[in-house]
Design an enzyme around this catalytic site. Sequence first.
Site, PDB file in Angstrom:
ATOM      1  N   ARG A 158      72.313   1.864  66.599  1.00 24.14           N
ATOM      2  CA  ARG A 158      72.293   0.422  66.918  1.00 24.14           C
ATOM      3  C   ARG A 158      73.112  -0.411  65.931  1.00 24.14           C
ATOM      4  NH1 ARG A 158      67.201   1.794  68.552  1.00 24.14           N
ATOM      5  NH2 ARG A 158      67.096   1.823  70.819  1.00 24.14           N
TER       6      ARG A 158
ATOM      7  N   LYS B 287      86.878  -7.662  66.465  1.00 23.24           N
ATOM      8  CA  LYS B 287      86.956  -7.114  67.826  1.00 23.24           C
ATOM      9  C   LYS B 287      87.121  -5.604  67.731  1.00 23.24           C
ATOM     10  CE  LYS B 287      88.931 -10.794  70.659  1.00 23.24           C
ATOM     11  NZ  LYS B 287      90.067 -11.151  71.529  1.00 23.24           N
TER      12      LYS B 287
ATOM     13  N   GLU C  92     103.389  -9.981  65.142  1.00 26.57           N
ATOM     14  CA  GLU C  92     102.110 -10.710  65.046  1.00 26.57           C
ATOM     15  C   GLU C  92     102.155 -11.689  63.862  1.00 26.57           C
ATOM     16  OE1 GLU C  92      99.729 -10.278  67.421  1.00 26.57           O
ATOM     17  OE2 GLU C  92      99.945  -8.223  68.179  1.00 26.57           O
TER      18      GLU C  92
ATOM     19  N   LYS D  53      94.386 -16.068  60.689  1.00 25.26           N
ATOM     20  CA  LYS D  53      93.446 -15.394  61.588  1.00 25.26           C
ATOM     21  C   LYS D  53      92.008 -15.696  61.176  1.00 25.26           C
ATOM     22  CE  LYS D  53      92.224 -11.631  64.404  1.00 25.26           C
ATOM     23  NZ  LYS D  53      92.546 -10.395  65.062  1.00 25.26           N
TER      24      LYS D  53
ATOM     25  N   GLU E  51      85.535 -15.998  70.844  1.00 31.83           N
ATOM     26  CA  GLU E  51      86.567 -16.419  71.787  1.00 31.83           C
ATOM     27  C   GLU E  51      86.037 -17.210  72.969  1.00 31.83           C
ATOM     28  OE1 GLU E  51      89.809 -13.629  72.176  1.00 31.83           O
ATOM     29  OE2 GLU E  51      90.367 -14.484  74.103  1.00 31.83           O
TER      30      GLU E  51
ATOM     31  N   ARG F  67      89.993 -19.264  69.726  1.00 33.72           N
ATOM     32  CA  ARG F  67      90.473 -17.922  69.360  1.00 33.72           C
ATOM     33  C   ARG F  67      91.523 -17.405  70.346  1.00 33.72           C
ATOM     34  NH1 ARG F  67      87.202 -12.730  66.813  1.00 33.72           N
ATOM     35  NH2 ARG F  67      88.990 -11.352  66.895  1.00 33.72           N
TER      36      ARG F  67
ATOM     37  N   ASN G 272      96.153 -15.042  71.340  1.00 34.65           N
ATOM     38  CA  ASN G 272      96.755 -14.258  72.419  1.00 34.65           C
ATOM     39  C   ASN G 272      98.144 -14.767  72.812  1.00 34.65           C
ATOM     40  OD1 ASN G 272      94.429 -12.674  72.584  1.00 34.65           O
ATOM     41  ND2 ASN G 272      93.437 -14.190  73.893  1.00 34.65           N
TER      42      ASN G 272
ATOM     43  N   HIS H 103     100.664 -12.655  74.599  1.00 43.06           N
ATOM     44  CA  HIS H 103      99.965 -11.449  75.044  1.00 43.06           C
ATOM     45  C   HIS H 103      99.795 -11.351  76.556  1.00 43.06           C
ATOM     46  CE1 HIS H 103      99.302 -10.940  70.799  1.00 43.06           C
ATOM     47  NE2 HIS H 103      98.610  -9.821  70.972  1.00 43.06           N
TER      48      HIS H 103
ATOM     49  N   HIS I  93     101.199  -8.036  77.719  1.00 41.71           N
ATOM     50  CA  HIS I  93     100.371  -6.973  78.300  1.00 41.71           C
ATOM     51  C   HIS I  93     100.956  -6.481  79.619  1.00 41.71           C
ATOM     52  CE1 HIS I  93      96.588  -8.279  75.843  1.00 41.71           C
ATOM     53  NE2 HIS I  93      97.329  -7.407  75.202  1.00 41.71           N
TER      54      HIS I  93
ATOM     55  N   HIS J  44     103.028  -2.268  71.286  1.00 42.27           N
ATOM     56  CA  HIS J  44     102.297  -3.510  71.528  1.00 42.27           C
ATOM     57  C   HIS J  44     103.012  -4.722  70.895  1.00 42.27           C
ATOM     58  CE1 HIS J  44      99.037  -6.373  71.914  1.00 42.27           C
ATOM     59  NE2 HIS J  44      99.112  -6.596  70.620  1.00 42.27           N
TER      60      HIS J  44
HETATM   61  N1  LIG Z   1      90.798  -5.479  67.294  1.00 42.26           N
HETATM   62  C1  LIG Z   1      91.784  -6.361  67.374  1.00 42.26           C
HETATM   63  O1  LIG Z   1      91.579  -7.553  67.159  1.00 42.26           O
HETATM   64  C2  LIG Z   1      93.141  -5.877  67.709  1.00 42.26           C
HETATM   65  C3  LIG Z   1      94.232  -6.737  67.548  1.00 42.26           C
HETATM   66  C4  LIG Z   1      95.497  -6.245  67.806  1.00 42.26           C
HETATM   67  C5  LIG Z   1      95.672  -4.928  68.206  1.00 42.26           C
HETATM   68  N2  LIG Z   1      94.578  -4.119  68.354  1.00 42.26           N
HETATM   69  C6  LIG Z   1      94.744  -2.722  68.752  1.00 42.26           C
HETATM   70  O2  LIG Z   1      95.481  -2.060  67.731  1.00 42.26           O
HETATM   71  C7  LIG Z   1      96.123  -0.923  68.281  1.00 42.26           C
HETATM   72  C8  LIG Z   1      97.524  -0.836  67.744  1.00 42.26           C
HETATM   73  O3  LIG Z   1      97.445  -0.700  66.365  1.00 42.26           O
HETATM   74  P1  LIG Z   1      98.679  -0.146  65.516  1.00 42.26           P
HETATM   75  O4  LIG Z   1      99.907  -0.837  65.932  1.00 42.26           O
HETATM   76  O5  LIG Z   1      98.263  -0.191  64.105  1.00 42.26           O
HETATM   77  O6  LIG Z   1      98.837   1.325  66.079  1.00 42.26           O
HETATM   78  P2  LIG Z   1      98.310   2.776  65.610  1.00 42.26           P
HETATM   79  O7  LIG Z   1      97.001   2.728  65.017  1.00 42.26           O
HETATM   80  O8  LIG Z   1      98.529   3.632  66.803  1.00 42.26           O
HETATM   81  O9  LIG Z   1      99.376   3.180  64.502  1.00 42.26           O
HETATM   82  C9  LIG Z   1     100.732   3.292  64.852  1.00 42.26           C
HETATM   83  C10 LIG Z   1     101.330   4.617  64.381  1.00 42.26           C
HETATM   84  O10 LIG Z   1     101.568   4.555  62.983  1.00 42.26           O
HETATM   85  C11 LIG Z   1     100.958   5.659  62.328  1.00 42.26           C
HETATM   86  N3  LIG Z   1     100.583   5.184  61.013  1.00 42.26           N
HETATM   87  C12 LIG Z   1      99.551   4.369  60.698  1.00 42.26           C
HETATM   88  N4  LIG Z   1      99.612   4.024  59.408  1.00 42.26           N
HETATM   89  C13 LIG Z   1     100.677   4.651  58.877  1.00 42.26           C
HETATM   90  C14 LIG Z   1     101.255   4.683  57.588  1.00 42.26           C
HETATM   91  N5  LIG Z   1     100.766   3.950  56.584  1.00 42.26           N
HETATM   92  N6  LIG Z   1     102.348   5.457  57.407  1.00 42.26           N
HETATM   93  C15 LIG Z   1     102.875   6.174  58.437  1.00 42.26           C
HETATM   94  N7  LIG Z   1     102.395   6.155  59.673  1.00 42.26           N
HETATM   95  C16 LIG Z   1     101.298   5.403  59.895  1.00 42.26           C
HETATM   96  C17 LIG Z   1      99.842   6.065  63.230  1.00 42.26           C
HETATM   97  O11 LIG Z   1      99.479   7.418  63.026  1.00 42.26           O
HETATM   98  C18 LIG Z   1     100.437   5.823  64.605  1.00 42.26           C
HETATM   99  O12 LIG Z   1     101.245   6.900  64.973  1.00 42.26           O
HETATM  100  C19 LIG Z   1      96.043  -1.084  69.786  1.00 42.26           C
HETATM  101  O13 LIG Z   1      95.119  -0.174  70.301  1.00 42.26           O
HETATM  102  C20 LIG Z   1      95.553  -2.507  69.983  1.00 42.26           C
HETATM  103  O14 LIG Z   1      94.780  -2.655  71.141  1.00 42.26           O
HETATM  104  C21 LIG Z   1      93.339  -4.575  68.113  1.00 42.26           C
HETATM  105 ZN   LIG Z   2      98.476  -8.292  69.538  1.00 40.52          ZN
END
Ligand SMILES: NC(=O)c1ccc[n+]([C@@H]2O[C@H](COP(=O)([O-])OP(=O)(O)OC[C@H]3O[C@@H](n4cnc5c(N)ncnc54)[C@H](O)[C@@H]3O)[C@@H](O)[C@H]2O)c1
Ligand SMILES: [Zn+2]
Length: 375
Positions: free
Chosen positions: A128, A150, A192, A236, A246, A250, A254, A257, A261, A275
Amino acid sequence: MKSETSVQEIVNVDLGDRAYEIRIGYGLIREIGSHVSDILKRPKVVIVADRNVAGLHLDTLLDGLKASAIEAKSILIEPGEASKSFSILEQLLDDLFAMGVERNDRVIAFGGGVVGDLVGFASSILRRGIDFIQIPTTLLAQVDSSVGGKTGINTPRGKNLVGTFHQPLRVIMDLDLLATLPPRELRAGYAEVVKYGLIDDPDFFEWLEENGHLILSANGDMAATIYAISKSCQAKARIVAEDERESGKRALLNLGHTFGHALEAECGYDGTLLHGEAVAIGMVMALDLGHMLGLADAGDKDRLIKHLRAMDMRATIADIGVPMKAETLLAHMAQDKKVEDGKLVFITGGIGTATIRKDIHESTVLRVLENALDA
Ligand SMILES: NC(=O)c1ccc[n+]([C@@H]2O[C@H](COP(=O)([O-])OP(=O)(O)OC[C@H]3O[C@@H](n4cnc5c(N)ncnc54)[C@H](O)[C@@H]3O)[C@@H](O)[C@H]2O)c1
Ligand SMILES: [Zn+2]
């Protein structure tokens, strides 16, 4: 704010009894004990990382924990968006139980947004809800996904459709981690950063126009990188503190986005379009829409395109190199979870003057899409 540790900046996320610190600096995971000891109930953690991050940085983190006599176990997941799934979540929960994680234990999410979202979600439902610590390793995760609470996974019907709000206990941003990030991922995260300038800080956008290259250069300028990441986290944190779940403001986060998307959905999630790359192109479209609505100066869109190009980033749909149709993109948008009462929500405006609009006619959206496809 230099102390005995390497922390250069602290940004507070003011959420009452769930308030937490974002610590920003270089070399923080080497001295991780001093950043987490005070928030552990017993000297024991489980780290969840993806295999890429683990291969590059797990030993350093483990050494840092060991130096403070914190016992650590690790769980590795496959890198990539596909790990944000029910099956991986189930496996992760099972691994955490197998490691004897108790209600008062802390889990560390060590990775990009994929690991952060998955581990945050798992933490929010395990027994939980247990507390977790974010150590974001991508620029995107540092300026965006690790802050704000999130969490979630994807389903075959769409991205991030299942999840929770679950704030981390602390966020540790070690900017040394960015040195190993592939340049394309760094640029995707930078989109971003630009977003925060476009939302409500035209001075920051101007600063980025002058200094962005310092962050994206091979050896990333330290002062400029700390400044940009702190500014982004402050922006942020401020918005999240005002509207955690949101219900209003908030949604500004987006920006780019709704369009982005649709582009991502059209390209699939196979790395054709990251992304952040989709968001960059989507923000150009949001400014175009802003101009049509009389909210943006004529030159705003071109100014953003110019900056993105100067940073060696994709700025238009043509840059993706995948043929697309306006009608298909519109259909993707209609399925986005940002749809409210059947109406699409757009964040639009000019540079530094973003607003939330729910009254945009489909024909106007089609015009933006057609403009973007012609560009
Ligand atoms: N929760 C939120 O508010 C929020 C906001 C924006 C995006 N997201 C989510 O985040 C995700 C995208 O995140 P991301 O862009 O970090 O992608 P990711 O986590 O897939 O990382 C991108 C790539 O970089 C590699 N990597 C990570 N750190 C590294 C480092 N220091 N050195 C070398 N390689 C490294 C990873 O293995 C991966 O291959 C999506 O799923 C998206 O939906 C969430
Ligand atoms: Zn984003």
